[in-house]
Design a protein around this motif. Sequence first.
Motif, mmCIF file in Angstrom:
data_model
loop_
_atom_site.group_PDB
_atom_site.id
_atom_site.type_symbol
_atom_site.label_atom_id
_atom_site.label_comp_id
_atom_site.label_asym_id
_atom_site.label_seq_id
_atom_site.Cartn_x
_atom_site.Cartn_y
_atom_site.Cartn_z
ATOM 1 N N PHE A 243 42.209 46.423 32.652
ATOM 2 C CA PHE A 243 40.783 46.760 32.601
ATOM 3 C C PHE A 243 40.136 46.188 31.344
ATOM 4 C CE2 PHE A 243 41.137 49.513 36.188
ATOM 5 C CZ PHE A 243 39.842 49.768 36.610
ATOM 6 N N GLN A 244 40.789 46.328 30.215
ATOM 7 C CA GLN A 244 40.210 45.800 28.987
ATOM 8 C C GLN A 244 40.104 44.279 29.045
ATOM 9 O OE1 GLN A 244 41.375 47.869 25.218
ATOM 10 N NE2 GLN A 244 42.754 48.988 26.566
ATOM 11 N N ARG A 245 41.075 43.624 29.639
ATOM 12 C CA ARG A 245 41.074 42.157 29.717
ATOM 13 C C ARG A 245 39.982 41.645 30.639
ATOM 14 N NH1 ARG A 245 40.707 37.473 30.119
ATOM 15 N NH2 ARG A 245 42.269 35.815 30.065
ATOM 16 N N TYR A 246 39.762 42.294 31.778
ATOM 17 C CA TYR A 246 38.863 41.745 32.793
ATOM 18 C C TYR A 246 37.553 42.518 32.966
ATOM 19 C CZ TYR A 246 42.705 38.720 34.122
ATOM 20 O OH TYR A 246 43.711 37.776 34.102
ATOM 21 N N VAL A 247 37.494 43.757 32.494
ATOM 22 C CA VAL A 247 36.262 44.547 32.588
ATOM 23 C C VAL A 247 35.642 44.741 31.208
ATOM 24 C CG1 VAL A 247 35.261 46.759 33.281
ATOM 25 C CG2 VAL A 247 37.056 45.717 34.668
ATOM 26 N N GLY A 248 36.479 45.030 30.200
ATOM 27 C CA GLY A 248 35.968 45.181 28.851
ATOM 28 C C GLY A 248 36.339 46.479 28.186
ATOM 29 N N ASP A 249 36.802 47.466 28.955
ATOM 30 C CA ASP A 249 37.225 48.744 28.382
ATOM 31 C C ASP A 249 38.168 49.424 29.373
ATOM 32 O OD1 ASP A 249 37.287 51.184 26.763
ATOM 33 O OD2 ASP A 249 35.417 50.453 25.884
ATOM 34 N N THR A 250 38.535 50.641 29.071
ATOM 35 C CA THR A 250 39.543 51.358 29.853
ATOM 36 C C THR A 250 39.001 51.831 31.202
ATOM 37 O OG1 THR A 250 38.914 53.484 28.914
ATOM 38 C CG2 THR A 250 40.576 52.183 27.702
ATOM 39 N N PRO A 251 39.874 52.196 32.130
ATOM 40 C CA PRO A 251 39.405 52.768 33.403
ATOM 41 C C PRO A 251 38.525 53.997 33.205
ATOM 42 C CG PRO A 251 41.740 52.217 33.555
ATOM 43 C CD PRO A 251 41.351 52.027 32.112
ATOM 44 N N LYS A 252 38.821 54.800 32.193
ATOM 45 C CA LYS A 252 38.036 56.003 31.948
ATOM 46 C C LYS A 252 36.604 55.652 31.556
ATOM 47 C CE LYS A 252 37.986 60.289 29.249
ATOM 48 N NZ LYS A 252 38.717 61.116 28.250
ATOM 49 N N VAL A 253 36.446 54.689 30.670
ATOM 50 C CA VAL A 253 35.105 54.289 30.243
ATOM 51 C C VAL A 253 34.345 53.656 31.408
ATOM 52 C CG1 VAL A 253 33.811 52.716 28.744
ATOM 53 C CG2 VAL A 253 35.725 54.037 27.818
ATOM 54 N N PHE A 254 35.016 52.795 32.157
ATOM 55 C CA PHE A 254 34.368 52.173 33.314
ATOM 56 C C PHE A 254 33.940 53.241 34.317
ATOM 57 C CE2 PHE A 254 34.673 49.988 37.514
ATOM 58 C CZ PHE A 254 33.615 49.114 37.336
ATOM 59 N N SER A 255 34.744 54.260 34.522
ATOM 60 C CA SER A 255 34.401 55.342 35.451
ATOM 61 C C SER A 255 33.149 56.080 34.989
ATOM 62 C CB SER A 255 35.569 56.323 35.578
ATOM 63 O OG SER A 255 36.692 55.715 36.167
ATOM 64 N N ARG A 256 33.030 56.305 33.686
ATOM 65 C CA ARG A 256 31.826 56.970 33.149
ATOM 66 C C ARG A 256 30.578 56.158 33.470
ATOM 67 N NH1 ARG A 256 32.058 56.753 27.436
ATOM 68 N NH2 ARG A 256 30.123 57.929 27.468
ATOM 69 N N ILE A 257 30.677 54.835 33.319
ATOM 70 C CA ILE A 257 29.528 53.972 33.594
ATOM 71 C C ILE A 257 29.207 53.979 35.082
ATOM 72 C CG2 ILE A 257 28.711 51.584 33.539
ATOM 73 C CD1 ILE A 257 30.407 51.222 30.967
ATOM 74 N N VAL A 258 30.226 53.935 35.930
ATOM 75 C CA VAL A 258 30.012 53.964 37.378
ATOM 76 C C VAL A 258 29.338 55.264 37.791
ATOM 77 C CG1 VAL A 258 31.204 54.102 39.609
ATOM 78 C CG2 VAL A 258 31.879 52.363 37.930
ATOM 79 N N ARG A 259 29.779 56.377 37.249
ATOM 80 C CA ARG A 259 29.173 57.677 37.572
ATOM 81 C C ARG A 259 27.708 57.705 37.147
ATOM 82 N NH1 ARG A 259 31.907 62.926 35.014
ATOM 83 N NH2 ARG A 259 31.437 61.732 33.125
ATOM 84 N N PHE A 260 27.415 57.193 35.963
ATOM 85 C CA PHE A 260 26.038 57.111 35.464
ATOM 86 C C PHE A 260 25.188 56.217 36.358
ATOM 87 C CE2 PHE A 260 23.374 54.264 32.737
ATOM 88 C CZ PHE A 260 22.349 55.159 32.444
#
Length: 296
Positions: A211-228
Amino acid sequence: MALVTSPHLDTIHQLFTPLQPTVSGDAGVVRYVEQQPDLRLAPLIHCYWQLASHQPLTQPFVYRVVADGCIDLFFDLISPDDVFVMGLSTTYTEFPLAGPFNYVGVRFLPTAFPLLYHVDASELTNRVEAFRDVVPTAAAPFTNLIGGHTTLESLKSRLDGYFIDRFTAASLTPDRRLFGAIAAILTGGGQLNVLSDLDAAVSHRQLSRLFQRYVGDTPKVFSRIVRFQQLLNAKPSVQALQQNKVFYDLGYYDQAHFIKEFKTLYGQTPGSVLSGEATPGEATPGSAAQADGQHP
């Protein structure tokens, strides 16, 4: 030319619609438009956008970028030699713009920019970097491509052709484990417990690295953004927030948790945004005329 992408990339396009606030204020002096890319690029690029003011402003226009899970490539057509990359944002960012300015950007869906340019997305997170420093070999050809244009309309076909060629030559090979986890997060609206609910056939530590390599941060952080982002897409009324407590349905612990997270990712309270009382430059969550991703 046929562009061969992965079904995994198509899944992100189908499940995720990143929104940015609509531009408002300054009596229409500041104009924002966006255009969809060629259909062959839809699994990779969410949109092209233009934010422009062709005259000086009475006061700086505060352009707000909210967390949307994307990486943007952007440039000012007034000085096209300077092209920038804005990585994944884990909080909102504000840019005071004095004008005149004529920014154009490319908003990449999650994973697309790192796959295309073979860069580590985590090195760009919460940063704006010169494109020439991120991908030195690609900067000069891209600058030559955009020179001489003043509108997104005149530039769009050249951007389409450039990215179709680049993605075709890139031979994208997405990691199935990564994209399986991304699809699960998007399907669940960012409400999964990433430690227990993600079955990605890979350890949590290794998945976090992907996730950090291809998205930019952890699955947890990405999940927070998706929920928002799911909340922005739903556009609940202030009454629904206050009386029906819809933030519980989105997985927030309580109202205080919801408000704190919303302010971190947006920069204003949910009540002011969803009631339409947001200050100029942000306004309400947008649709076709939204202000985007990363800029000046």
